[in-house]
Design an enzyme around this catalytic site. Structure first.
Site, mmCIF file in Angstrom:
data_model
loop_
_atom_site.group_PDB
_atom_site.id
_atom_site.type_symbol
_atom_site.label_atom_id
_atom_site.label_comp_id
_atom_site.label_asym_id
_atom_site.label_seq_id
_atom_site.Cartn_x
_atom_site.Cartn_y
_atom_site.Cartn_z
ATOM 1 N N LYS A 1 -7.275 -0.487 2.861
ATOM 2 C CA LYS A 1 -5.940 -0.305 3.433
ATOM 3 C C LYS A 1 -6.039 0.341 4.812
ATOM 4 O O LYS A 1 -5.303 -0.022 5.735
ATOM 5 C CB LYS A 1 -5.082 0.552 2.495
ATOM 6 C CG LYS A 1 -3.657 0.741 2.943
ATOM 7 C CD LYS A 1 -2.864 -0.539 2.844
ATOM 8 C CE LYS A 1 -1.385 -0.268 3.103
ATOM 9 N NZ LYS A 1 -0.554 -1.429 2.822
ATOM 10 N N ASN B 1 -1.787 -2.555 12.839
ATOM 11 C CA ASN B 1 -0.786 -1.724 13.511
ATOM 12 C C ASN B 1 -0.874 -1.782 15.039
ATOM 13 O O ASN B 1 0.146 -1.991 15.701
ATOM 14 C CB ASN B 1 -0.847 -0.281 13.004
ATOM 15 C CG ASN B 1 -0.396 -0.161 11.562
ATOM 16 O OD1 ASN B 1 0.097 -1.107 10.955
ATOM 17 N ND2 ASN B 1 -0.582 1.021 10.995
ATOM 18 N N ASN C 1 3.071 -8.727 11.160
ATOM 19 C CA ASN C 1 1.701 -8.773 10.644
ATOM 20 C C ASN C 1 1.126 -10.182 10.590
ATOM 21 O O ASN C 1 -0.004 -10.416 10.990
ATOM 22 C CB ASN C 1 1.633 -8.149 9.250
ATOM 23 C CG ASN C 1 1.783 -6.646 9.279
ATOM 24 O OD1 ASN C 1 1.854 -6.034 10.339
ATOM 25 N ND2 ASN C 1 1.857 -6.052 8.120
#
Length: 124
Positions: free
Chosen positions: A72, A80, A90
């Site tokens: 993650k 990001n 995304n």
């Protein structure tokens, strides 16, 4: 979240990883973009969160949680900055920028505590 923690004296923090999607449409207005899964390793947190029909909570081992947290982190470190720099979502961030993804994943995998290979991180 950090501001909310300052309001309580004895907060319990439980590691979790989620794939639920959301985005901010304006300040303090968040849209749930898609359902996902919420992984936790803590038994009590799992029991509490499993009461929700929409969270799709899965309990995993401590080892798997550590790997999921590193993956993650890699996803966040790649996506990001790309979404911010290119003003995109995304799903639009990676095409044509795979070299950036590989470089970031390789750097994260080189950290002493990271249990994942660069290839594992790239697949995340």
């Amino acid at each position: 979240c950090n501001g909310a923690l300052s309001l309580v004296d004895d907060a319990t923090i439980v590691p979790a990883v989620t794939t639920h999607g959301c985005f901010e449409t304006q300040p303090f207005d968040v849209t749930h973009a898609g359902p996902g899964t919420l992984w936790v390793s803590d038994e009590e947190a799992f029991a509490t969160l499993s009461a929700s029909e929409t969270l799709n909570v899965v309990r995993v081992s401590e080892v798997e949680m550590k790997e999921r947290l590193w993956k993650k982190l890699a996803v966040s470190c790649v996506l990001n900055p790309l979404t911010a720099l290119h003003s995109c979502r995304n799903g639009e961030a990676l095409p044509g920028r795979e070299d950036v993804c590989r470089a970031v994943c390789a750097e994260i995998a080189s950290l002493d505590d990271c249990p994942c290979t660069a290839a594992d991180l790239e697949e995340a």
